[in-house]
Design a protein around this motif. Structure first.
Motif, mmCIF file in Angstrom:
data_model
loop_
_atom_site.group_PDB
_atom_site.id
_atom_site.type_symbol
_atom_site.label_atom_id
_atom_site.label_comp_id
_atom_site.label_asym_id
_atom_site.label_seq_id
_atom_site.Cartn_x
_atom_site.Cartn_y
_atom_site.Cartn_z
ATOM 1 N N THR A 141 0.677 -1.071 -0.058
ATOM 2 C CA THR A 141 0.047 0.039 -0.020
ATOM 3 C C THR A 141 1.010 1.229 -0.028
ATOM 4 O O THR A 141 2.157 1.181 0.129
ATOM 5 C CB THR A 141 -1.058 0.148 1.264
ATOM 6 O OG1 THR A 141 -1.860 1.007 1.233
ATOM 7 C CG2 THR A 141 -0.221 0.118 2.517
ATOM 8 N N LEU A 162 -8.029 1.704 2.061
ATOM 9 C CA LEU A 162 -7.631 1.876 3.522
ATOM 10 C C LEU A 162 -8.336 3.406 3.651
ATOM 11 O O LEU A 162 -9.126 3.293 4.745
ATOM 12 C CB LEU A 162 -6.223 1.984 3.601
ATOM 13 C CG LEU A 162 -5.435 0.859 4.125
ATOM 14 C CD1 LEU A 162 -5.397 -0.165 2.861
ATOM 15 C CD2 LEU A 162 -4.004 0.998 4.240
ATOM 16 N N ALA A 176 -9.144 3.260 7.953
ATOM 17 C CA ALA A 176 -7.780 2.998 8.201
ATOM 18 C C ALA A 176 -7.108 4.340 7.693
ATOM 19 O O ALA A 176 -7.486 5.021 7.046
ATOM 20 C CB ALA A 176 -7.399 1.744 7.658
ATOM 21 N N VAL A 217 -1.529 -2.692 8.489
ATOM 22 C CA VAL A 217 -3.111 -2.267 8.470
ATOM 23 C C VAL A 217 -3.379 -3.830 8.341
ATOM 24 O O VAL A 217 -3.044 -4.402 7.519
ATOM 25 C CB VAL A 217 -3.361 -1.302 7.694
ATOM 26 C CG1 VAL A 217 -5.030 -1.428 7.695
ATOM 27 C CG2 VAL A 217 -2.981 0.108 8.066
ATOM 28 N N LEU A 267 -9.253 -2.527 9.114
ATOM 29 C CA LEU A 267 -10.167 -1.961 8.097
ATOM 30 C C LEU A 267 -11.588 -2.347 8.384
ATOM 31 O O LEU A 267 -11.853 -3.611 9.035
ATOM 32 C CB LEU A 267 -9.747 -2.757 6.713
ATOM 33 C CG LEU A 267 -8.548 -2.184 6.007
ATOM 34 C CD1 LEU A 267 -8.258 -3.128 4.721
ATOM 35 C CD2 LEU A 267 -8.706 -0.891 5.626
ATOM 36 N N TYR A 294 -1.766 -5.290 5.251
ATOM 37 C CA TYR A 294 -1.083 -4.360 4.188
ATOM 38 C C TYR A 294 -0.076 -3.539 4.708
ATOM 39 O O TYR A 294 -0.298 -3.098 5.986
ATOM 40 C CB TYR A 294 -2.399 -3.309 4.233
ATOM 41 C CG TYR A 294 -3.563 -3.813 3.478
ATOM 42 C CD1 TYR A 294 -3.840 -3.539 2.008
ATOM 43 C CD2 TYR A 294 -4.637 -4.320 4.089
ATOM 44 C CE1 TYR A 294 -4.880 -4.152 1.397
ATOM 45 C CE2 TYR A 294 -5.690 -5.119 3.301
ATOM 46 C CZ TYR A 294 -5.693 -4.882 2.051
ATOM 47 O OH TYR A 294 -6.726 -5.520 1.329
#
Length: 612
Positions: A123, A130, A135, A144, A186, A197
């Motif tokens: 990411t 996100l 997030a 994440v 998330l 992530y």
């Protein structure tokens, strides 16, 4: 003349119009109800169109999952491809991805010791998946988790997780570990798969570690990605000339396409030394393609048993010194036996190794007589400019500096792939050539079909919700046409009601308007009488229609409340659409009153005298 202190005639007109409407309040009420009966259904229909479509777009399409485009098959994408696509209109976010098998990592709860296998997804700043699902973007040392991953691990934002990366080299299993903070979790709508992530740098390091390389910044051990060697051809030196059959057989299954006699002067420029009179020189190459070490080994096998020397060469590297002056450098690596056959002294770095290491060996140079023996700074253009300082280790017999041919092979590779040279360790390292996939998000659902078409033009197969988006767009377009057809019918009826009622009011008030003309009002003054009445009735009709719309919209949304998520409405009108409806209604009221206003200006004041 108008008495001093009396009101201006134009200011009297709205009051007179309002007084007349109050006087005929039953007729006024009927007209207001008639207008509200036309306007209110149109507002409800427009609210249903807006609310239903927006709910579908938000629930099914505007969710970032539906704005995502990802490749259907694994292939390599160069860094330049990402730079090009990121500039396309409609692209909101783009990041590379790695091979699916390389993205699987072990995640360990730092306290409970629970171990799970999760996908590691790259990411970066601006990732809508996100940002639009509760997030934040992780930085170095942070990750994440998807809702499913957090549920399986029993963790929440602020907890720590250990990530383990394993690989097998030979019969040995190696492992790298690192602790990360869970920055966010998330929402469930972001996906049902257990995923982690993380920044792209971590994902790339994980892939490199699984491929056997190290990540020195993280303390993960492993090899350094050594660049391969590329050449433009090879010079063959033999004691006996080749017969036609041997010449043809020499290029079969070796990767070479042509073999020709070599000009002695050209050979001298390429290898830096003259060819002895007793040797025959051939030039073997493949037009439009580079020569690799495996090609050279294959042709050496063909020449086994003959007194022959295979000397690779490079033509297409333009070098400059540290003063930005072009220089010609010859590449030559010889074993003592080969040097004896060429009747020269073997260079200090020895014979051809076929590798880009060790770097200090490749950074050696033999300088011609008269050239500064302190060293030579070399700048090589390519995908990434390389700068290195060569160390003088001897004197060259020719007019050009002579370096190990492996150095020129590295620099030739640098024309196609990004390389780096670390002066502290004297090593060349291969930069990443490309990525095996991507995550692309469109700025809006309306941009997805166009982006999909552009990717299809490049021959890419991808996964995207194009059909779902197109169905929503067709539904939106169809509802829009239906609304305007019904609105046209309703507007026509409402306009007809206003025109007829205002014209009839003027006819009923002919005598009264004639008296007003006798009292000093001009034609332009009485012109505004029906206009004012039209605006007042339209305003009262709007108030009644908005009240009716609000009541019905509340009933609809309450009826379907169990089917709606928090904040969703099946019947809703944005503020700008309400303002547009008010402006359109008042404008139509003014237009509808123009016929009656024109009739009012045609009334003769004498008619009032005759009737009396």
């Amino acid at each position: 003349m108008r008495p001093t202190g009396s009101a201006h005639p134009v200011k009297l007109i709205p009051g007179l119009a309002a007084s007349h409407l109050r006087h005929d309040w039953i007729l006024t009420l009927c007209l207001v109800v008639a207008l509200a009966a036309v306007i209110a259904p149109l507002l409800v229909l427009m609210g249903l169109k807006s609310g239903t479509i927006e709910t579908l777009r938000e629930r099914l399409v505007e969710d970032p999952v539906y704005r995502e485009i990802r490749p259907a098959h694994t292939r390599e994408f160069a860094p330049e491809w990402f730079e090009q696509v990121a500039r396309w209109p409609g692209v909101d976010f783009l990041t590379p991805t790695i091979l699916p098998l390389s993205s699987v990592v072990q995640v360990v709860h730092s306290q409970g010791g629970r171990v799970e296998l999760f996908d590691l997804i790259p990411t970066g700043p601006g990732d809508p998946l996100l940002l639009e699902n509760g997030a934040r973007i992780p930085s170095e040392g942070q990750v994440v988790l998807s809702a499913e991953a957090a549920r399986r691990m029993g963790v929440s934002a602020g907890d720590d997780l250990q990530v383990r990366v394993t690989r097998t080299r030979g019969t040995r299993t190696e492992e790298a570990r690192e602790i990360f903070e869970v920055l966010s979790v998330l929402d469930a709508r972001a996906g049902s798969l257990p995923r982690v992530y993380a920044p792209l740098d971590l994902v790339v390091d994980v892939e490199a570690f699984k491929e056997g390389y190290g990540a020195s910044a993280r303390g993960w051990p492993g090899d350094t990605p050594e660049p391969f060697l590329s050449f433009d051809g090879a010079i063959l030196l033999l004691e006996e000339p080749l017969d036609p059959i041997a010449r043809t057989g020499l290029i079969i299954n070796t990767g070479f396409a042509r073999l020709s006699d070599a000009d002695p002067a050209r050979v001298r420029d390429r290898i830096g030394v003259p060819v002895p009179a007793g040797l025959t020189a051939y030039d073997v190459f493949t037009p439009g393609s580079t020569v690799t070490v495996s090609n050279l080994r294959a042709i050496e096998q063909k020449l086994r048993g003959r007194q022959a020397v295979v000397l690779p060469y490079v033509d297409q590297v333009a070098l400059t010194d540290d003063q930005d002056r072009e220089i010609a450098v010859a590449g030559l690596s010889l074993s003592p036996r080969q040097a004896q056959l060429l009747e020269i002294t073997a260079p200090p770095w020895g014979g051809f190794s076929g590798r880009a290491a060790p770097g200090d060996r490749l950074a050696s140079v033999m300088l011609p007589t008269g050239m500064d023996a302190a060293g030579l700074g070399v700048v090589s253009p390519g995908v990434q400019t390389l700068r290195l300082s060569l160390e003088g280790v001897g004197t060259a017999d020719g007019a050009h500096p002579v370096v190990p041919v492996e150095l020129l092979g590295v620099l030739r590779t640098g024309m196609q792939r990004a390389l780096t040279y670390r002066a502290d360790t004297h090593t060349f390292e291969m930069a990443r050539g490309g990525y095996r996939g991507f995550r692309l998000y469109a700025r809006s659902i309306d941009d997805v079909p166009e982006l999909a078409a552009r990717l299809r033009e490049q021959g890419l197969e991808f996964v995207a919700q194009v059909e779902a988006i197109e169905r929503i767009q067709v539904l939106d377009e169809g509802l829009g046409r239906l609304f305007w057809l019904i609105a046209l019918l309703g507007i026509s009826g409402g306009t007809a009601v206003l025109v007829a009622s205002l014209y009839a009011a003027v006819e009923r008030l002919r005598r009264d308007l004639g008296v007003l003309r006798l009292l000093g009002l001009s034609r332009r003054h009485v012109f505004f009488f029906p206009v004012a009445q039209g605006l007042m009735m339209a305003g009262l009709g709007l108030v009644a229609a908005l009240a009716g719309y609000a009541s019905l919209a509340w009933a609809i949304n309450r009826t379907f409340a169990s089917e709606l998520a928090p904040g969703e409405r099946f019947c809703t009108l944005p503020g700008e659409q309400i303002l547009m409806a008010i402006a359109a209604t008042l404008a139509l009221a003014v237009l509808a009153s123009l016929v009656a206003a024109w009739r009012a200006t045609r009334i003769d004041p004498a008619e009032a005298i005759r009737e009396h």
